[in-house]
Design an enzyme around this catalytic site. Structure first.
Site, PDB file in Angstrom:
ATOM      1  N   CYS A   8      22.142   7.307 122.093  1.00  0.00           N
ATOM      2  CA  CYS A   8      21.116   7.520 122.757  1.00  0.00           C
ATOM      3  C   CYS A   8      20.647   6.369 123.043  1.00  0.00           C
ATOM      4  CB  CYS A   8      20.157   8.929 122.948  1.00  0.00           C
ATOM      5  SG  CYS A   8      19.581   9.370 124.296  1.00  0.00           S
ATOM      6  N   ASP A 132      17.216  19.218 119.995  1.00  0.00           N
ATOM      7  CA  ASP A 132      16.733  18.305 119.118  1.00  0.00           C
ATOM      8  C   ASP A 132      15.914  18.735 118.543  1.00  0.00           C
ATOM      9  OD1 ASP A 132      15.909  15.403 118.672  1.00  0.00           O
ATOM     10  OD2 ASP A 132      15.824  14.898 120.660  1.00  0.00           O
TER      11      ASP A 132
END
Length: 214
Positions: A8, A132
């Site tokens: 990412c 996350d």
């Protein structure tokens, strides 16, 4: 089961090429202007054109306006939307696209296994649940969270595919996979030289570490 990998926060053509060459299953483009990994829709189009068939392009948003999300959909044509802010289920679903919902584990209201599961259950329509670390910057902090907070999510039969993020790197990803057995892992800062600038060697090493896990 093979653990899939998303790289990412890509901002450069050479980093997209490195991720694809290393065998990444997905690449993430960040459309959150405060982030050091932000790319404009115009620049994202060029990066998206480098991604071959069989590799997914994920567009990441944080509390973006409907207009901004739709602009990215129209111009960039991502395969998957990732909502990393406080978006409601209705807001995630309104575009009629597959989406992942990210949860900032350890945040107020997401600091017990039961609270994490109850929050996730609101997003049953998601193609995956991404976990996350809680940070002011909405991801990319390089910090891990207490993986024990996912114990109820992992145990429930109604769980969506789990994508694990937060503080993953070549040293930590093997143990994290062993504990959680996620469908996929998501790495950003763990393969970087600096914010938004990836290292091809770190990407290759991370992919090897994932392949050797489990």
């Amino acid at each position: 089961m093979r653990t899939r990998v998303k790289i990412c926060g890509l901002t450069r053509a050479e980093d997209v090429n490195a991720a694809v060459a290393a065998g990444a299953d997905a690449v993430g483009l960040v459309f959150y202007p405060p982030s050091s990994r932000y790319v404009s829709p115009e620049n994202a189009c060029g990066l998206r054109n480098l991604v071959p068939a069989m590799v997914s392009v994920v567009a990441l948003f944080v509390n973006a306006s409907n207009e901004d999300v739709q602009q990215v959909i129209d111009q960039v044509q991502p395969d998957i939307l990732q909502f990393h802010g406080d978006e409601s289920p209705d807001e995630c679903e309104q575009y009629g696209r597959r989406y992942m919902k990210a949860f900032r584990v350890g945040a107020p209201g997401l600091d017990t296994p039961q609270a994490v599961l109850e929050t996730c259950r609101r997003y049953r329509s998601a193609s995956a649940w991404l976990f996350d670390s809680y940070s002011a910057g909405y991801g990319g902090s390089g910090k891990q969270f207490d993986l024990g907070l996912l114990e109820m999510v992992i145990a429930t039969p109604e769980s969506r595919p789990v994508v694990l993020a937060g503080g993953l790197n070549v040293e930590t990803v093997g143990a994290a996979i062993a504990q959680v057995a996620p469908f996929a892992v998501d790495v950003s800062s763990g393969v970087e030289i600096s914010g938004g600038v990836k290292c091809a060697g770190k990407i290759r090493a991370f992919m090897q570490a994932v392949a050797l896990s489990r």
